[in-house]
Design a protein around this motif. Structure first.
Motif, PDB file in Angstrom:
ATOM      1  N   LEU A  53       0.831  -1.212   0.000  1.00  0.00           N
ATOM      2  CA  LEU A  53       0.000   0.000   0.000  1.00  0.00           C
ATOM      3  C   LEU A  53       0.863   1.260   0.000  1.00  0.00           C
ATOM      4  CD1 LEU A  53      -2.954  -0.715   2.458  1.00  0.00           C
ATOM      5  CD2 LEU A  53      -3.047  -0.537  -0.025  1.00  0.00           C
ATOM      6  N   LYS A  54       1.934   1.245   0.789  1.00  0.00           N
ATOM      7  CA  LYS A  54       2.836   2.401   0.852  1.00  0.00           C
ATOM      8  C   LYS A  54       3.496   2.644  -0.501  1.00  0.00           C
ATOM      9  CE  LYS A  54       5.640   2.475   4.422  1.00  0.00           C
ATOM     10  NZ  LYS A  54       6.502   1.902   5.506  1.00  0.00           N
ATOM     11  N   TYR A  55       3.902   1.547  -1.170  1.00  0.00           N
ATOM     12  CA  TYR A  55       4.579   1.728  -2.458  1.00  0.00           C
ATOM     13  C   TYR A  55       3.590   2.172  -3.539  1.00  0.00           C
ATOM     14  CZ  TYR A  55       8.469   1.397  -5.611  1.00  0.00           C
ATOM     15  OH  TYR A  55       9.486   1.726  -6.472  1.00  0.00           O
ATOM     16  N   LEU A  56       2.362   1.642  -3.500  1.00  0.00           N
ATOM     17  CA  LEU A  56       1.353   2.080  -4.480  1.00  0.00           C
ATOM     18  C   LEU A  56       1.010   3.553  -4.283  1.00  0.00           C
ATOM     19  CD1 LEU A  56      -1.024  -1.024  -4.530  1.00  0.00           C
ATOM     20  CD2 LEU A  56       0.652  -0.353  -6.261  1.00  0.00           C
ATOM     21  N   SER A  57       1.035   4.002  -3.035  1.00  0.00           N
ATOM     22  CA  SER A  57       0.823   5.421  -2.765  1.00  0.00           C
ATOM     23  C   SER A  57       1.958   6.259  -3.352  1.00  0.00           C
ATOM     24  CB  SER A  57       0.732   5.645  -1.249  1.00  0.00           C
ATOM     25  OG  SER A  57       0.717   7.011  -0.940  1.00  0.00           O
ATOM     26  N   PHE A  58       3.178   5.737  -3.237  1.00  0.00           N
ATOM     27  CA  PHE A  58       4.343   6.418  -3.813  1.00  0.00           C
ATOM     28  C   PHE A  58       4.239   6.486  -5.340  1.00  0.00           C
ATOM     29  CE2 PHE A  58       8.706   5.542  -5.565  1.00  0.00           C
ATOM     30  CZ  PHE A  58       9.176   6.838  -5.495  1.00  0.00           C
ATOM     31  N   LEU A  59       3.707   5.430  -5.962  1.00  0.00           N
ATOM     32  CA  LEU A  59       3.575   5.403  -7.421  1.00  0.00           C
ATOM     33  C   LEU A  59       2.625   6.483  -7.932  1.00  0.00           C
ATOM     34  CD1 LEU A  59       3.403   1.576  -8.274  1.00  0.00           C
ATOM     35  CD2 LEU A  59       5.328   3.124  -8.588  1.00  0.00           C
ATOM     36  N   ARG A  60       1.672   6.896  -7.095  1.00  0.00           N
ATOM     37  CA  ARG A  60       0.709   7.919  -7.521  1.00  0.00           C
ATOM     38  C   ARG A  60       1.283   9.330  -7.444  1.00  0.00           C
ATOM     39  NH1 ARG A  60      -2.804   4.492  -4.602  1.00  0.00           N
ATOM     40  NH2 ARG A  60      -2.690   5.825  -2.744  1.00  0.00           N
ATOM     41  N   LYS A  61       2.413   9.485  -6.812  1.00  0.00           N
ATOM     42  CA  LYS A  61       3.009  10.825  -6.667  1.00  0.00           C
ATOM     43  C   LYS A  61       3.809  11.171  -7.916  1.00  0.00           C
ATOM     44  CE  LYS A  61       3.123  10.739  -1.645  1.00  0.00           C
ATOM     45  NZ  LYS A  61       2.068   9.745  -1.567  1.00  0.00           N
ATOM     46  N   ARG A  62       3.447  12.282  -8.561  1.00  0.00           N
ATOM     47  CA  ARG A  62       4.131  12.671  -9.805  1.00  0.00           C
ATOM     48  C   ARG A  62       3.957  14.168 -10.017  1.00  0.00           C
ATOM     49  NH1 ARG A  62       0.616  11.500 -15.140  1.00  0.00           N
ATOM     50  NH2 ARG A  62      -1.195  12.691 -14.545  1.00  0.00           N
ATOM     51  N   CYS A  63       4.713  14.676 -10.983  1.00  0.00           N
ATOM     52  CA  CYS A  63       4.580  16.076 -11.364  1.00  0.00           C
ATOM     53  C   CYS A  63       3.339  16.212 -12.265  1.00  0.00           C
ATOM     54  CB  CYS A  63       5.842  16.540 -12.097  1.00  0.00           C
ATOM     55  SG  CYS A  63       5.744  18.226 -12.702  1.00  0.00           S
ATOM     56  N   ASN A  64       2.390  17.040 -11.843  1.00  0.00           N
ATOM     57  CA  ASN A  64       1.133  17.160 -12.576  1.00  0.00           C
ATOM     58  C   ASN A  64       1.326  17.682 -13.988  1.00  0.00           C
ATOM     59  OD1 ASN A  64      -1.001  16.127 -11.252  1.00  0.00           O
ATOM     60  ND2 ASN A  64      -1.676  18.036 -10.288  1.00  0.00           N
TER      61      ASN A  64
END
Length: 205
Positions: A53-64
């Protein structure tokens, strides 16, 4: 870690991710060159479900506006460990950049590290630092479920390496046993010669 070596090879299997990364980061800043092998065997405390879950949350973080600017989501176990160490170094300074260059990370144990002595860090070992009833997960499993595609390849290469190492050890043991038997057979003939050498003040080996 005490003592300075030209190259320090650490076996990552069975170590806790954060503890190992912290010790490696500190040692890199002291000038030591380090190679971490078997990064897929590094452990993380806590259940696998939470780690994913923590890594999937990290995957959603990006430059818009432009995702190619980062952050970059590395999937390989070695790269995840490398990024963890980077976060513990002042990598934007000259000192931190040079320290990070001293680190090399791999999955499995490729040549020439398969013929080198591999060390462990007792203060970062899971069996010593984590209570027996606590859950833990593997970095290799996490990576394979978030996009790393070489888990089976590494397993196959590792099984080949272990088989070759076992055969090498068996050959060496057979040669030592043969030599021991041969020496036992000629021990009576060699005894006078050994006594003569010992009487001259030389030690017979």
């Amino acid at each position: 870690m005490t003592g300075f070596k030209k190259l320090l090879v650490l076996d990552g299997k069975g170590h806790l991710l954060g503890r190992l990364a912290a010790i490696v980061a500190k040692t890199l800043l002291q000038g030591q060159r380090i190679v971490i092998v078997r990064c897929e065997g590094i452990n993380m405390s806590g259940p696998f479900y939470r780690a994913k879950l923590k890594y999937l949350s990290f995957l959603r973080k990006r430059c818009n506006t432009k995702p190619s600017r980062g952050p970059f989501h590395l999937r390989a176990p070695s790269k995840i460990f490398w990024r963890t160490v980077r976060g513990m170094l002042p990598h934007k300074t000259a000192r931190g950049t040079v320290a990070l260059r001293r680190l090399k990370v791999t999955e499995g144990i490729p040549a020439p590290y398969d013929h080198m002595k591999r060390m462990v860090v007792p203060s970062a070992l899971r069996v010593l630092r984590l209570k027996p009833h606590r859950k833990f997960s593997s970095l290799g499993r996490l990576s394979s479920e978030v996009g790393w595609k070489h888990r089976d390849t590494i397993r196959e290469l590792e099984s080949k390496r272990k088989r070759k190492a076992y055969e090498y050890h068996a050959r060496g043991k057979q040669q030592r046993d043969t030599r021991k038997i041969a020496l036992a057979k000629v021990a009576d003939k060699l005894k006078p010669v050994e006594d003569l050498i010992n009487s001259l003040g030389k030690r017979c080996v």
